[in-house]
Scaffold this motif. Structure first.
Motif, PDB file in Angstrom:
ATOM      1  N   GLU A 150       0.832  -1.206   0.000  1.00 27.16           N
ATOM      2  CA  GLU A 150       0.000   0.000   0.000  1.00 27.16           C
ATOM      3  C   GLU A 150       0.869   1.259   0.000  1.00 27.16           C
ATOM      4  N   GLU A 152       3.859   1.640  -1.206  1.00 30.16           N
ATOM      5  CA  GLU A 152       4.553   1.810  -2.481  1.00 30.16           C
ATOM      6  C   GLU A 152       3.592   2.032  -3.638  1.00 30.16           C
ATOM      7  N   GLY A 153       2.290   1.870  -3.389  1.00 34.09           N
ATOM      8  CA  GLY A 153       1.315   2.053  -4.451  1.00 34.09           C
ATOM      9  C   GLY A 153       1.109   0.829  -5.314  1.00 34.09           C
ATOM     10  N   GLY A 206       7.213   4.998   0.952  1.00 34.34           N
ATOM     11  CA  GLY A 206       6.561   5.292  -0.312  1.00 34.34           C
ATOM     12  C   GLY A 206       7.420   5.116  -1.542  1.00 34.34           C
TER      13      GLY A 206
END
Length: 256
Positions: A150, A152-153, A206
């Motif tokens: 989540e 790191e997308g 992130g």
């Protein structure tokens, strides 16, 4: 002031002053002075005590962090700095496996790039030659990999990358000397170690591992940086679950 950290750690391990002294090879009065007077032992005795008690020596004696000799040795352990994982030469990654003689340690979430770069079955060759191989991958069903995906997308994509890595490692798991465990920890750095050489892929919130800096380290006498990361690896290893059947893990994931 007494060294309460040393006293408490010895007590937690069930070690008396007498027994601790016997195992380290010093006089019991010496250990008593370490506790009651907060005396800092010589380096060899610090190392022996820390190994015996299973903690970092700087936890027991924080003042040694500023020892000029330790600081100098720590700097000497730094071989190279790479601004991203993609900047690390491919031959350096491959050499970690080819040149290892005693130990190979890998701590990642998925680390899929490694088996994609290199025939991972060579780990089996290393093990057959007497090299200990320890691999830590994320539990694809765990909270750690879900949270990291989540951040790191990638969402569930990171868990799928772990499953692909498991497929790559499956052929070598039956070879004596090769061990693979699944962890569910927050990963602050991916660790790749071969004997005295180590690559540490740091992690930032992130950002994917491939875009984060890598430290190329090599252990030198008196240095603490490599051992510091190895201690972290060992803590994750101790809490991880052994895995021998990738198909069972994949099936459990598919049933979610």
């Amino acid at each position: 002031m007494p060294n309460e950290r040393l006293r408490g750690t010895m007590s937690a391990k069930g070690l008396t002053t007498q027994r601790c002294a016997e195992l380290i090879g010093v006089d019991p009065k010496t250990v008593e002075r370490w506790i009651t007077r907060d005396r800092v032992p010589h380096r060899a005795h610090r190392t022996a005590a820390a190994d015996l008690l299973g903690v970092d020596e700087t936890y027991l004696w924080p003042s040694v962090v500023d020892d000029p000799r330790i600081v100098s040795a720590g700097r000497a352990e730094m071989v190279e700095f790479y601004p991203s994982r993609s900047a690390v030469p491919l031959e350096l990654w491959r050499s970690l496996i080819h040149q290892a003689r005693e130990s190979v340690d890998i701590l990642v979430y998925a680390g899929l790039f490694l088996p994609e770069l290199h025939d991972i079955t060579h780990l089996g060759d290393r093990a057959r030659s007497g090299c200990r191989v320890r691999v830590l991958l994320a539990d694809p069903n765990g909270a750690g990999v879900r949270r990291r995906g989540e951040e790191e997308g990638f969402g569930i994509g990171l868990a799928h990358r772990v499953l692909l890595s498991l497929r790559y490692y499956q052929p070598v798991l039956a070879i004596p000397g090769v061990q693979l465990r699944l962890h569910d920890t927050t990963l602050y750095a991916s660790i790749f170690r071969a004997d005295e050489t180590m690559l540490v892929n740091t992690h930032t919130y992130g950002s994917t591992a491939a875009h984060n800096p890598v430290l190329h380290l090599r252990r030198v006498p008196g240095g603490r940086v490599v051992d510091h990361y190895l201690a972290s690896f060992d803590r994750v290893w101790a809490g991880a679950e052994p895995m021998t059947d990738a198909d069972a893990v994949i099936a459990a994931f598919d049933e979610r």
